[in-house]
Design a protein around this motif. Structure first.
Motif, PDB file in Angstrom:
ATOM      1  N   ARG A 155     -36.790 -28.976   7.262  1.00 34.70           N
ATOM      2  CA  ARG A 155     -35.601 -28.412   6.619  1.00 34.70           C
ATOM      3  C   ARG A 155     -35.025 -29.445   5.662  1.00 34.70           C
ATOM      4  O   ARG A 155     -34.950 -30.623   6.004  1.00 34.70           O
ATOM      5  N   PRO A 156     -34.572 -28.999   4.491  1.00 33.04           N
ATOM      6  CA  PRO A 156     -33.939 -29.941   3.561  1.00 33.04           C
ATOM      7  C   PRO A 156     -32.623 -30.463   4.126  1.00 33.04           C
ATOM      8  O   PRO A 156     -31.902 -29.752   4.822  1.00 33.04           O
ATOM      9  N   HIS A 157     -32.327 -31.709   3.812  1.00 34.16           N
ATOM     10  CA  HIS A 157     -31.062 -32.333   4.212  1.00 34.16           C
ATOM     11  C   HIS A 157     -29.949 -31.813   3.303  1.00 34.16           C
ATOM     12  O   HIS A 157     -30.116 -31.714   2.093  1.00 34.16           O
ATOM     13  N   ARG A 158     -28.826 -31.472   3.880  1.00 33.38           N
ATOM     14  CA  ARG A 158     -27.671 -31.020   3.101  1.00 33.38           C
ATOM     15  C   ARG A 158     -26.732 -32.204   2.896  1.00 33.38           C
ATOM     16  O   ARG A 158     -26.060 -32.635   3.831  1.00 33.38           O
ATOM     17  N   ALA A 159     -26.706 -32.703   1.679  1.00 36.00           N
ATOM     18  CA  ALA A 159     -25.867 -33.849   1.349  1.00 36.00           C
ATOM     19  C   ALA A 159     -24.394 -33.479   1.475  1.00 36.00           C
ATOM     20  O   ALA A 159     -24.015 -32.315   1.340  1.00 36.00           O
ATOM     21  N   LYS A 160     -23.562 -34.478   1.714  1.00 39.11           N
ATOM     22  CA  LYS A 160     -22.128 -34.227   1.833  1.00 39.11           C
ATOM     23  C   LYS A 160     -21.506 -33.921   0.483  1.00 39.11           C
ATOM     24  O   LYS A 160     -20.537 -33.176   0.395  1.00 39.11           O
ATOM     25  N   VAL A 161     -22.065 -34.504  -0.576  1.00 42.08           N
ATOM     26  CA  VAL A 161     -21.556 -34.279  -1.927  1.00 42.08           C
ATOM     27  C   VAL A 161     -22.668 -33.645  -2.763  1.00 42.08           C
ATOM     28  O   VAL A 161     -23.788 -34.147  -2.815  1.00 42.08           O
ATOM     29  N   TRP A 162     -22.335 -32.545  -3.422  1.00 35.69           N
ATOM     30  CA  TRP A 162     -23.304 -31.844  -4.267  1.00 35.69           C
ATOM     31  C   TRP A 162     -23.464 -32.567  -5.592  1.00 35.69           C
ATOM     32  O   TRP A 162     -22.474 -32.930  -6.237  1.00 35.69           O
ATOM     33  N   ASP A 163     -24.677 -32.783  -6.036  1.00 34.58           N
ATOM     34  CA  ASP A 163     -24.940 -33.462  -7.308  1.00 34.58           C
ATOM     35  C   ASP A 163     -24.903 -32.511  -8.507  1.00 34.58           C
ATOM     36  O   ASP A 163     -25.258 -32.887  -9.616  1.00 34.58           O
ATOM     37  N   LYS A 164     -24.487 -31.273  -8.292  1.00 32.92           N
ATOM     38  CA  LYS A 164     -24.336 -30.241  -9.333  1.00 32.92           C
ATOM     39  C   LYS A 164     -25.663 -29.867  -9.987  1.00 32.92           C
ATOM     40  O   LYS A 164     -25.713 -29.483 -11.144  1.00 32.92           O
ATOM     41  N   LYS A 165     -26.728 -29.941  -9.199  1.00 33.31           N
ATOM     42  CA  LYS A 165     -28.046 -29.534  -9.685  1.00 33.31           C
ATOM     43  C   LYS A 165     -28.647 -28.543  -8.700  1.00 33.31           C
ATOM     44  O   LYS A 165     -28.545 -28.710  -7.500  1.00 33.31           O
ATOM     45  N   TRP A 166     -29.234 -27.501  -9.247  1.00 28.41           N
ATOM     46  CA  TRP A 166     -29.896 -26.485  -8.437  1.00 28.41           C
ATOM     47  C   TRP A 166     -31.380 -26.773  -8.388  1.00 28.41           C
ATOM     48  O   TRP A 166     -31.999 -27.118  -9.391  1.00 28.41           O
ATOM     49  N   ARG A 167     -31.955 -26.611  -7.222  1.00 29.23           N
ATOM     50  CA  ARG A 167     -33.406 -26.689  -7.063  1.00 29.23           C
ATOM     51  C   ARG A 167     -33.899 -25.259  -6.980  1.00 29.23           C
ATOM     52  O   ARG A 167     -33.457 -24.484  -6.123  1.00 29.23           O
ATOM     53  N   VAL A 168     -34.774 -24.894  -7.906  1.00 30.51           N
ATOM     54  CA  VAL A 168     -35.247 -23.516  -8.011  1.00 30.51           C
ATOM     55  C   VAL A 168     -36.740 -23.491  -7.703  1.00 30.51           C
ATOM     56  O   VAL A 168     -37.506 -24.302  -8.229  1.00 30.51           O
ATOM     57  N   VAL A 169     -37.124 -22.568  -6.837  1.00 30.87           N
ATOM     58  CA  VAL A 169     -38.529 -22.386  -6.473  1.00 30.87           C
ATOM     59  C   VAL A 169     -38.958 -21.023  -7.008  1.00 30.87           C
ATOM     60  O   VAL A 169     -38.392 -19.997  -6.625  1.00 30.87           O
ATOM     61  N   GLU A 209     -50.830 -22.322   1.886  1.00 32.34           N
ATOM     62  CA  GLU A 209     -51.962 -22.352   0.941  1.00 32.34           C
ATOM     63  C   GLU A 209     -51.649 -21.589  -0.344  1.00 32.34           C
ATOM     64  O   GLU A 209     -52.473 -20.817  -0.857  1.00 32.34           O
ATOM     65  N   VAL A 210     -50.445 -21.832  -0.892  1.00 33.22           N
ATOM     66  CA  VAL A 210     -50.031 -21.155  -2.135  1.00 33.22           C
ATOM     67  C   VAL A 210     -49.532 -22.152  -3.182  1.00 33.22           C
ATOM     68  O   VAL A 210     -48.987 -21.757  -4.207  1.00 33.22           O
ATOM     69  N   ARG A 211     -49.737 -23.436  -2.958  1.00 32.49           N
ATOM     70  CA  ARG A 211     -49.167 -24.473  -3.834  1.00 32.49           C
ATOM     71  C   ARG A 211     -49.508 -24.253  -5.311  1.00 32.49           C
ATOM     72  O   ARG A 211     -48.683 -24.489  -6.188  1.00 32.49           O
ATOM     73  N   ALA A 212     -50.707 -23.783  -5.614  1.00 32.48           N
ATOM     74  CA  ALA A 212     -51.125 -23.576  -7.003  1.00 32.48           C
ATOM     75  C   ALA A 212     -50.297 -22.496  -7.706  1.00 32.48           C
ATOM     76  O   ALA A 212     -50.289 -22.431  -8.935  1.00 32.48           O
ATOM     77  N   HIS A 213     -49.592 -21.681  -6.943  1.00 27.92           N
ATOM     78  CA  HIS A 213     -48.822 -20.561  -7.501  1.00 27.92           C
ATOM     79  C   HIS A 213     -47.318 -20.808  -7.496  1.00 27.92           C
ATOM     80  O   HIS A 213     -46.534 -19.906  -7.778  1.00 27.92           O
ATOM     81  N   VAL A 214     -46.911 -22.042  -7.167  1.00 31.37           N
ATOM     82  CA  VAL A 214     -45.487 -22.353  -6.999  1.00 31.37           C
ATOM     83  C   VAL A 214     -45.035 -23.330  -8.082  1.00 31.37           C
ATOM     84  O   VAL A 214     -45.722 -24.308  -8.372  1.00 31.37           O
ATOM     85  N   LYS A 215     -43.871 -23.065  -8.664  1.00 28.66           N
ATOM     86  CA  LYS A 215     -43.245 -23.958  -9.633  1.00 28.66           C
ATOM     87  C   LYS A 215     -41.898 -24.401  -9.074  1.00 28.66           C
ATOM     88  O   LYS A 215     -41.152 -23.595  -8.506  1.00 28.66           O
ATOM     89  N   LEU A 216     -41.575 -25.683  -9.249  1.00 27.83           N
ATOM     90  CA  LEU A 216     -40.313 -26.242  -8.781  1.00 27.83           C
ATOM     91  C   LEU A 216     -39.517 -26.696 -10.001  1.00 27.83           C
ATOM     92  O   LEU A 216     -40.036 -27.424 -10.851  1.00 27.83           O
ATOM     93  N   ILE A 217     -38.264 -26.276 -10.077  1.00 29.96           N
ATOM     94  CA  ILE A 217     -37.429 -26.559 -11.241  1.00 29.96           C
ATOM     95  C   ILE A 217     -36.121 -27.188 -10.784  1.00 29.96           C
ATOM     96  O   ILE A 217     -35.496 -26.721  -9.831  1.00 29.96           O
ATOM     97  N   LEU A 218     -35.685 -28.210 -11.506  1.00 30.90           N
ATOM     98  CA  LEU A 218     -34.385 -28.827 -11.286  1.00 30.90           C
ATOM     99  C   LEU A 218     -33.487 -28.366 -12.434  1.00 30.90           C
ATOM    100  O   LEU A 218     -33.762 -28.652 -13.597  1.00 30.90           O
ATOM    101  N   ALA A 219     -32.430 -27.624 -12.105  1.00 30.09           N
ATOM    102  CA  ALA A 219     -31.573 -27.024 -13.135  1.00 30.09           C
ATOM    103  C   ALA A 219     -30.140 -27.530 -13.020  1.00 30.09           C
ATOM    104  O   ALA A 219     -29.605 -27.646 -11.917  1.00 30.09           O
ATOM    105  N   GLU A 220     -29.529 -27.787 -14.158  1.00 27.56           N
ATOM    106  CA  GLU A 220     -28.141 -28.224 -14.186  1.00 27.56           C
ATOM    107  C   GLU A 220     -27.180 -27.065 -14.366  1.00 27.56           C
ATOM    108  O   GLU A 220     -25.993 -27.200 -14.083  1.00 27.56           O
ATOM    109  N   GLN A 221     -27.652 -25.948 -14.841  1.00 31.36           N
ATOM    110  CA  GLN A 221     -26.809 -24.766 -15.024  1.00 31.36           C
ATOM    111  C   GLN A 221     -27.565 -23.531 -14.558  1.00 31.36           C
ATOM    112  O   GLN A 221     -28.785 -23.457 -14.673  1.00 31.36           O
ATOM    113  N   MET A 222     -26.795 -22.557 -14.064  1.00 36.70           N
ATOM    114  CA  MET A 222     -27.395 -21.287 -13.682  1.00 36.70           C
ATOM    115  C   MET A 222     -26.383 -20.187 -13.967  1.00 36.70           C
ATOM    116  O   MET A 222     -25.296 -20.183 -13.392  1.00 36.70           O
TER     117      MET A 222
END
Length: 99
Positions: free
Chosen positions: A7-21, A71-84
């Motif tokens: 499970r991802p760690h939930r930081a106490k302070v948000w860095d204002k960036k979204w992780r998009v899968v 077994e789907v890594r080849a079909h997955v994109k990870l994006i770091l976004a500052e706005q949504m």
């Protein structure tokens, strides 16, 4: 290590960036696709479109572990976004302030 404990760690302070899968997994791999989506939800990601999930804290390593396991890594994109656009539901879901 059991996958259920990843499970991802939930930081106490948000860095204002979204992780998009994003993923586009073929119908021939439906079972793996469904397992990947269920795994993202179990880890706390919020589904924002059919094959698009978001999380507000660093989580790419955990998403990659899940993608490799399913077994789907080849079909997955990870994006770091500052706005949504239209992400109001995300703020309330993750209990973070917009500004």
């Amino acid at each position: 290590m059991a996958l259920e404990s990843v499970r991802p760690h939930r930081a106490k302070v948000w860095d204002k960036k979204w992780r998009v899968v994003l993923f586009d997994i073929p119908e021939s791999s439906r079972k793996s696709r469904n397992s990947f989506a269920v795994g993202l939800k179990r880890m706390g990601f919020m589904q924002i479109q059919k094959s698009c999930f978001a999380f507000p804290y660093p989580c790419f390593e955990e998403a990659e572990v899940l993608a490799d396991f399913c077994e789907v890594r080849a079909h997955v994109k990870l994006i770091l976004a500052e706005q949504m656009d239209g992400g109001q539901g995300l703020f309330s879901r993750f209990k973070i302030k917009e500004k």
